[in-house]
Design an enzyme around this catalytic site. Structure first.
Site, PDB file in Angstrom:
ATOM      1  N   ASP A  86       0.720  -1.190   0.114  1.00 50.82           N
ATOM      2  CA  ASP A  86       0.074  -0.096   0.073  1.00 50.82           C
ATOM      3  C   ASP A  86       0.958   1.310   0.295  1.00 50.82           C
ATOM      4  OD1 ASP A  86      -2.575   1.183   0.100  1.00 50.82           O
ATOM      5  OD2 ASP A  86      -2.293   1.284   2.287  1.00 50.82           O
ATOM      6  N   HIS A  87       0.213   2.311  -0.762  1.00 49.74           N
ATOM      7  CA  HIS A  87       1.002   3.711  -0.663  1.00 49.74           C
ATOM      8  C   HIS A  87       2.360   3.630  -0.949  1.00 49.74           C
ATOM      9  CE1 HIS A  87      -2.377   6.291   0.142  1.00 49.74           C
ATOM     10  NE2 HIS A  87      -2.654   5.486   1.266  1.00 49.74           N
ATOM     11  N   HIS A 121      -7.112  10.557   5.449  1.00 50.47           N
ATOM     12  CA  HIS A 121      -6.195   9.648   6.248  1.00 50.47           C
ATOM     13  C   HIS A 121      -6.227   9.884   7.747  1.00 50.47           C
ATOM     14  CE1 HIS A 121      -4.720   8.480   2.146  1.00 50.47           C
ATOM     15  NE2 HIS A 121      -4.964   7.201   2.742  1.00 50.47           N
ATOM     16  N   HIS A 123      -9.934   5.352   0.573  1.00 52.21           N
ATOM     17  CA  HIS A 123      -8.835   5.582   1.394  1.00 52.21           C
ATOM     18  C   HIS A 123      -9.598   6.170   2.612  1.00 52.21           C
ATOM     19  CE1 HIS A 123      -5.210   3.968  -0.760  1.00 52.21           C
ATOM     20  NE2 HIS A 123      -6.037   3.931  -1.480  1.00 52.21           N
ATOM     21  N   GLY A 124      -8.775   6.256   3.637  1.00 49.18           N
ATOM     22  CA  GLY A 124      -9.165   6.791   4.882  1.00 49.18           C
ATOM     23  C   GLY A 124     -10.468   6.512   5.438  1.00 49.18           C
ATOM     24  N   SER A 146     -11.392   4.828   7.960  1.00 51.26           N
ATOM     25  CA  SER A 146     -11.530   4.857   9.335  1.00 51.26           C
ATOM     26  C   SER A 146     -12.356   5.941   9.818  1.00 51.26           C
ATOM     27  CB  SER A 146     -10.405   4.886  10.041  1.00 51.26           C
ATOM     28  OG  SER A 146      -9.403   3.638   9.955  1.00 51.26           O
ATOM     29  N   VAL A 156      -9.157   0.463   5.597  1.00 50.44           N
ATOM     30  CA  VAL A 156      -8.983   0.666   6.779  1.00 50.44           C
ATOM     31  C   VAL A 156      -7.587   0.526   7.427  1.00 50.44           C
ATOM     32  CG1 VAL A 156     -10.161   0.281   8.998  1.00 50.44           C
ATOM     33  CG2 VAL A 156     -11.189   0.010   6.774  1.00 50.44           C
TER      34      VAL A 156
HETATM   35  O1  G3H Z   1      -4.172   2.950   2.649  1.00 48.77           O
HETATM   36  C1  G3H Z   1      -4.905   2.844   3.817  1.00 48.77           C
HETATM   37  C2  G3H Z   1      -5.920   3.688   4.196  1.00 48.77           C
HETATM   38  O2  G3H Z   1      -6.382   4.579   3.316  1.00 48.77           O
HETATM   39  C3  G3H Z   1      -6.489   3.681   5.625  1.00 48.77           C
HETATM   40  O3  G3H Z   1      -6.723   4.971   5.967  1.00 48.77           O
HETATM   41  O4  G3H Z   1      -6.033   4.698   8.425  1.00 48.77           O
HETATM   42  O5  G3H Z   1      -7.706   6.538   7.685  1.00 48.77           O
HETATM   43  O6  G3H Z   1      -8.254   4.208   7.764  1.00 48.77           O
HETATM   44  P1  G3H Z   1      -7.012   5.058   7.604  1.00 48.77           P
HETATM   45 ZN    ZN Z   2      -4.512   5.134   2.010  1.00 49.38          ZN
END
Ligand code: G3H
Ligand code: ZN
Length: 282
Positions: free
Chosen positions: A84-85, A182, A210-211, A213, A233
């Site tokens: 990821d990323h 994020h 993404h993001g 959470s 997540v």
């Molecule tokens: O790539 C990972 C996610 O975008 C996680 O985002 O930590 O805000 O849930 P988060």
């Molecule tokens: Zn992300």
């Protein structure tokens, strides 16, 4: 179950008009908890290792990736590994040998034309190595090096640009900026559901949120209904992990054996995972 490939989970999500949840793992306990939560919910799952997590492990990707692959092979539901990323081309080139079957190449902070050319080059290489590639257009804010908040004007993904971007880069999945950010520790992000629908209609590859959470359950359900096919997540797991350890040590201040409080952390993360899987992979 054997470790499966990411495309089989993503394709199944597309066919079912559902989403596959992708959870960021940092420690072995994260891995075990995600798999336990997935088994409990009876849903397939993606284990994600971010470039930041690799940096945390001294730049070494293999120890955690190999552990995740071995644990996934023992799990009662399908699981696959996603890197990821990734911004470092050297890390990208280590992905396939480390057991990952998909990567997110992250040029989301770059100007558009540079994002296109860097991503197209990464896709050409990664496809040759048998990897599925996700990339980001429109900046999902909240990362440590974030130039802007995803809630600020001008960071949403434009559907016309998204269509052109997918065509020019050849990406297999598209991460879009639709209002999430994020590392949120509160679940009050406001998603632009009309934009998600417009993006789903404009591009012919799965959309990635993404993001997640920071997104309330109802909005996650609506986002999947509108076309999100992979939901990432991370922070929600770390909130559960850290809160469980904090509570355990407050109640048991003399404890020094990490297995005591890591067991509590793992159980809490597993519950978070199973709850979220029931929301995003109905
Ligand atoms: O790539 C990972 C996610 O975008 C996680 O985002 O930590 O805000 O849930 P988060
Ligand atoms: Zn992300």
């Amino acid at each position: 179950m054997p470790l499966v490939r990411s495309e089989s989970l993503l394709n199944a999500a597309v066919e079912r008009r559902s989403a596959v949840a992708a959870f960021n793992v940092i420690t072995l306990e994260h891995v075990e908890a995600v798999l336990e939560g997935a088994e409990r919910a009876g849903r397939p799952v993606l284990l994600q290792v971010s470039e930041n997590a690799v940096r945390f492990h001294g730049g070494q990707v293999l120890p955690l990736a190999r552990a995740a692959a071995e644990a996934a092979a023992l799990c009662g539901v399908d699981a696959a590994l996603h890197l990821d990323h990734v911004t470092d081309p050297q890390l990208l080139r280590r992905a396939a040998d480390a057991g990952f079957s998909s990567v997110m190449f992250d040029a989301g902070a770059a100007p558009y034309e540079q994002n296109v050319s860097d991503t197209a080059a990464a896709v050409t290489w990664a496809h040759g190595a048998g990897l599925l590639v996700e990339a980001e257009l429109g900046y999902v804010g909240g990362k440590p090096d974030a130039p802007a908040s995803a809630h600020a004007a001008g960071v949403r993904t434009d559907p016309v640009e998204a269509s052109e971007y997918v065509g020019r880069t050849g990406v297999d999945a598209l991460a879009v900026a639709v209002g999430s950010s994020h590392a949120m520790t509160t679940r009050d992000a406001t998603l632009d559901h009309a934009l998600i629908e417009a993006l789903a209609a404009a591009v012919d590859v799965p959309l990635v949120l993404h993001g997640s959470s920071g997104v309330p359950d109802d909005d996650l359900r609506r986002a999947v209904g509108a076309g999100m096919r992979k939901v990432n997540v991370g922070t929600a797991l770390n909130i559960a992990y850290t809160a469980a350890i904090t509570a355990y040590l407050a109640e048991n201040p003399g404890v020094v054996d990490p297995r005591k409080y890591l067991k509590a952390a793992r159980a809490s993360v597993a519950s978070t995972v199973s709850d979220l899987l029931r929301v995003v992979s109905p």
